[in-house]
Design a protein around this motif. Sequence first.
Motif, PDB file in Angstrom:
ATOM      1  N   GLY A 265     -28.233 121.345  92.743  1.00 53.02           N
ATOM      2  CA  GLY A 265     -28.187 121.051  94.168  1.00 53.02           C
ATOM      3  C   GLY A 265     -27.298 121.981  94.957  1.00 53.02           C
ATOM      4  O   GLY A 265     -26.909 121.652  96.088  1.00 53.02           O
ATOM      5  N   PHE A 266     -26.976 123.157  94.430  1.00 55.96           N
ATOM      6  CA  PHE A 266     -26.117 124.107  95.139  1.00 55.96           C
ATOM      7  C   PHE A 266     -26.981 125.061  95.969  1.00 55.96           C
ATOM      8  O   PHE A 266     -27.863 125.732  95.445  1.00 55.96           O
ATOM      9  N   PHE A 267     -26.686 125.144  97.292  1.00 57.72           N
ATOM     10  CA  PHE A 267     -27.483 126.002  98.175  1.00 57.72           C
ATOM     11  C   PHE A 267     -26.629 126.782  99.174  1.00 57.72           C
ATOM     12  O   PHE A 267     -27.168 127.303 100.159  1.00 57.72           O
ATOM     13  N   LEU A 268     -25.319 126.902  98.936  1.00 56.28           N
ATOM     14  CA  LEU A 268     -24.466 127.585  99.904  1.00 56.28           C
ATOM     15  C   LEU A 268     -24.747 129.081  99.998  1.00 56.28           C
ATOM     16  O   LEU A 268     -24.365 129.717 100.988  1.00 56.28           O
ATOM     17  N   ASN A 269     -25.388 129.657  99.001  1.00 55.21           N
ATOM     18  CA  ASN A 269     -25.750 131.073  99.068  1.00 55.21           C
ATOM     19  C   ASN A 269     -27.109 131.293  99.745  1.00 55.21           C
ATOM     20  O   ASN A 269     -27.577 132.433  99.820  1.00 55.21           O
ATOM     21  N   ASP A 270     -27.723 130.219 100.214  1.00 57.48           N
ATOM     22  CA  ASP A 270     -29.067 130.323 100.803  1.00 57.48           C
ATOM     23  C   ASP A 270     -29.135 129.709 102.197  1.00 57.48           C
ATOM     24  O   ASP A 270     -30.205 129.306 102.649  1.00 57.48           O
ATOM     25  N   VAL A 271     -28.007 129.636 102.892  1.00 56.23           N
ATOM     26  CA  VAL A 271     -27.945 128.934 104.172  1.00 56.23           C
ATOM     27  C   VAL A 271     -28.915 129.525 105.181  1.00 56.23           C
ATOM     28  O   VAL A 271     -29.706 128.800 105.813  1.00 56.23           O
ATOM     29  N   ASP A 272     -28.878 130.843 105.378  1.00 60.84           N
ATOM     30  CA  ASP A 272     -29.740 131.472 106.389  1.00 60.84           C
ATOM     31  C   ASP A 272     -31.212 131.242 106.091  1.00 60.84           C
ATOM     32  O   ASP A 272     -32.009 130.953 107.001  1.00 60.84           O
ATOM     33  N   ARG A 273     -31.590 131.383 104.843  1.00 58.68           N
ATOM     34  CA  ARG A 273     -33.005 131.215 104.475  1.00 58.68           C
ATOM     35  C   ARG A 273     -33.469 129.775 104.683  1.00 58.68           C
ATOM     36  O   ARG A 273     -34.553 129.529 105.221  1.00 58.68           O
ATOM     37  N   ILE A 274     -32.645 128.806 104.275  1.00 53.44           N
ATOM     38  CA  ILE A 274     -33.026 127.400 104.394  1.00 53.44           C
ATOM     39  C   ILE A 274     -33.123 126.956 105.849  1.00 53.44           C
ATOM     40  O   ILE A 274     -33.975 126.136 106.203  1.00 53.44           O
ATOM     41  N   LEU A 275     -32.276 127.515 106.702  1.00 52.84           N
ATOM     42  CA  LEU A 275     -32.249 127.087 108.103  1.00 52.84           C
ATOM     43  C   LEU A 275     -33.148 127.921 109.007  1.00 52.84           C
ATOM     44  O   LEU A 275     -33.165 127.710 110.221  1.00 52.84           O
ATOM     45  N   SER A 276     -33.907 128.862 108.428  1.00 49.64           N
ATOM     46  CA  SER A 276     -34.853 129.626 109.239  1.00 49.64           C
ATOM     47  C   SER A 276     -36.013 128.730 109.679  1.00 49.64           C
ATOM     48  O   SER A 276     -36.357 127.763 108.995  1.00 49.64           O
ATOM     49  N   THR A 277     -36.604 129.045 110.826  1.00 54.21           N
ATOM     50  CA  THR A 277     -37.637 128.171 111.402  1.00 54.21           C
ATOM     51  C   THR A 277     -38.900 128.120 110.562  1.00 54.21           C
ATOM     52  O   THR A 277     -39.644 127.134 110.616  1.00 54.21           O
ATOM     53  N   ASP A 278     -39.186 129.164 109.790  1.00 49.75           N
ATOM     54  CA  ASP A 278     -40.421 129.208 109.007  1.00 49.75           C
ATOM     55  C   ASP A 278     -40.185 128.878 107.530  1.00 49.75           C
ATOM     56  O   ASP A 278     -41.016 129.179 106.677  1.00 49.75           O
ATOM     57  N   TYR A 279     -39.052 128.233 107.222  1.00 46.05           N
ATOM     58  CA  TYR A 279     -38.716 127.963 105.826  1.00 46.05           C
ATOM     59  C   TYR A 279     -39.616 126.888 105.224  1.00 46.05           C
ATOM     60  O   TYR A 279     -39.843 125.827 105.811  1.00 46.05           O
ATOM     61  N   THR A 280     -40.135 127.196 104.044  1.00 44.85           N
ATOM     62  CA  THR A 280     -40.848 126.229 103.206  1.00 44.85           C
ATOM     63  C   THR A 280     -40.224 126.283 101.820  1.00 44.85           C
ATOM     64  O   THR A 280     -40.067 127.377 101.258  1.00 44.85           O
ATOM     65  N   PRO A 281     -39.854 125.158 101.253  1.00 40.82           N
ATOM     66  CA  PRO A 281     -39.208 125.177  99.933  1.00 40.82           C
ATOM     67  C   PRO A 281     -40.049 125.891  98.884  1.00 40.82           C
ATOM     68  O   PRO A 281     -41.245 125.617  98.732  1.00 40.82           O
ATOM     69  N   GLY A 282     -39.436 126.830  98.189  1.00 39.07           N
ATOM     70  CA  GLY A 282     -40.105 127.509  97.094  1.00 39.07           C
ATOM     71  C   GLY A 282     -39.932 126.754  95.790  1.00 39.07           C
ATOM     72  O   GLY A 282     -39.193 125.767  95.708  1.00 39.07           O
ATOM     73  N   ASP A 283     -40.601 127.231  94.740  1.00 41.80           N
ATOM     74  CA  ASP A 283     -40.520 126.561  93.442  1.00 41.80           C
ATOM     75  C   ASP A 283     -39.080 126.487  92.938  1.00 41.80           C
ATOM     76  O   ASP A 283     -38.630 125.454  92.446  1.00 41.80           O
ATOM     77  N   GLU A 284     -38.346 127.602  93.049  1.00 44.64           N
ATOM     78  CA  GLU A 284     -36.972 127.615  92.561  1.00 44.64           C
ATOM     79  C   GLU A 284     -36.093 126.665  93.361  1.00 44.64           C
ATOM     80  O   GLU A 284     -35.190 126.018  92.798  1.00 44.64           O
ATOM     81  N   ASP A 285     -36.336 126.567  94.664  1.00 44.97           N
ATOM     82  CA  ASP A 285     -35.557 125.644  95.495  1.00 44.97           C
ATOM     83  C   ASP A 285     -35.764 124.202  95.034  1.00 44.97           C
ATOM     84  O   ASP A 285     -34.812 123.421  94.931  1.00 44.97           O
ATOM     85  N   ILE A 286     -37.014 123.854  94.771  1.00 45.87           N
ATOM     86  CA  ILE A 286     -37.322 122.478  94.368  1.00 45.87           C
ATOM     87  C   ILE A 286     -36.732 122.178  92.999  1.00 45.87           C
ATOM     88  O   ILE A 286     -36.220 121.079  92.751  1.00 45.87           O
ATOM     89  N   VAL A 287     -36.788 123.163  92.102  1.00 45.22           N
ATOM     90  CA  VAL A 287     -36.214 122.967  90.771  1.00 45.22           C
ATOM     91  C   VAL A 287     -34.705 122.756  90.868  1.00 45.22           C
ATOM     92  O   VAL A 287     -34.128 121.921  90.168  1.00 45.22           O
ATOM     93  N   ARG A 288     -34.054 123.475  91.771  1.00 43.83           N
ATOM     94  CA  ARG A 288     -32.599 123.372  91.906  1.00 43.83           C
ATOM     95  C   ARG A 288     -32.176 122.142  92.684  1.00 43.83           C
ATOM     96  O   ARG A 288     -31.037 121.681  92.544  1.00 43.83           O
ATOM     97  N   ALA A 289     -33.049 121.613  93.535  1.00 38.46           N
ATOM     98  CA  ALA A 289     -32.684 120.473  94.385  1.00 38.46           C
ATOM     99  C   ALA A 289     -32.303 119.274  93.536  1.00 38.46           C
ATOM    100  O   ALA A 289     -32.893 119.028  92.483  1.00 38.46           O
TER     101      ALA A 289
END
Length: 489
Positions: A265-289
């Motif tokens: 559940g660590f995402f502090l290195n991905d703040v800009d990408r996650i908060l972008s308007t066109d963000y859709t969770p990728g496979d790696e994001d879901i696995v880490r969530a």
Amino acid sequence: MLQSSDYDPLTAAMRPPPGETQEQREEREAAEAEALEVSNRIDAEIKASKQAMKRQKKPIRVLVLGQSMSGKTTTIKNFQMIYAQKSWAEERSSWHIVICFNLVRNVNTIADTLNEETTDSILTGRRSSLTEWHRSVLFRLSPLRRIENDLKAFLGAGSSESVEIHHPNRPNTSDGLRDSPSAQQISPPEDAKRPQEFCIWSSSGWKSILNQVKTRSAQGKESQVPRMVRAVLNSCKDDIHLLWNDPVVQSLLRAKHGRLEETPGFFLNDVDRILSTDYTPGDEDIVRARLRTTGVQEYRFTLDKGTGTSRDWVMYDVATAWIPYFPDITALIFLAPVSSFNERLMENPRINRLEDTFVLWKTVCSSKILANVQLILFMNKTDILRRKLEHGYQVKDHIPEFGGNKNEFSSVLEWFRRVFRKLFTDNNSSLNRKFIAHFTNVIDTKATQHTLQAGKFSTSRSESMALRYGCFKVQAAILRNDIEEAGLM
């Protein structure tokens, strides 16, 4: 008058009514023919249904067992990602709010650490390493406290559970591999209280929460909470970057939590990408969530890729105590986080996590209830193990039985393999059961993408053992391959 023995009620019922005309007779015979046709059709459908049920194989039922944060949920996620892609795609967008929740939790974990540092410095009279600038940033990030509470309410009624985070400075009090007491046998000391992790009671794991989010969106009734969360996080984005990248903050986090970036559940290195308007969770994001649930979790998948069959799979995430309630299972996956050799159980800091894993493995191997169940061992998180060894951690300092063995990655892995194999051999409740074990990594979902597309894995079974260094995606294919080879599909 006819004798009772000569009377046939069926013949009497089918006898034409008195005074029936030719037209009435034709209507009656047509109705009877139609009724007979319907009856025959129903009989044929019942027969076909019975034959289909006989041909249909029972679902593959798999228990997934291991300590908290050993990789159980991630293993199940990856199995769905590889072999049940339709349901995986349907759930993708719903993970966005969970990832935002994880990000908020990351920031508040930092805030908690800094607040504890401030309080401790006041109580002890020492000079704190924190400055007025740190306090100012924390004040600007304080709205995230309310956001976390709103997200908890949005995701579901939750309770609290201890977070298992490595405390590198805690002394080792090991009593040995084989005789290490279980977490339930010793009450934790009063000073062992730790931060609490939000969790949700659910019998179907993350799926019930995602379905709730998806249903609200489909009905146009999306709560204001997700929109407010994104707005507040965007307003805090610059301060989140400043705080996370500050050297003083990094030093305090390492001293208290070890490598926070290696926790689920660590995402502090991905703040800009996650908060972008066109963000859709990728496979790696879901696995880490991370969305922790409590209770017996049941996950049902209709496999739709690379299987050649429509056979369903049911995977259960359970605690050891629930094993007797699942007699009709095909296989048991045991997750052993080998990187935890220098960590302690959060519920009982006297017990080494890896030694507790050895005890659990011994219990599973010796269980009479599981005598006819194929055991599959995943010695997991080898990538974290490698990094710990490179940073100078000595296995012998935490597990005395390691003795004078080389503190090198390959030697440590081989020693762990021998321990697990010996526990299996000495306690195996079934003479016909082979030792099947694999080394696996955490979440490198790209490393073996092309291998997975092939859908087949050749394995050397000279010792019924395959040493595979792969990602969790590979785990899904390994699992299916092992069950096929064991003749259980």
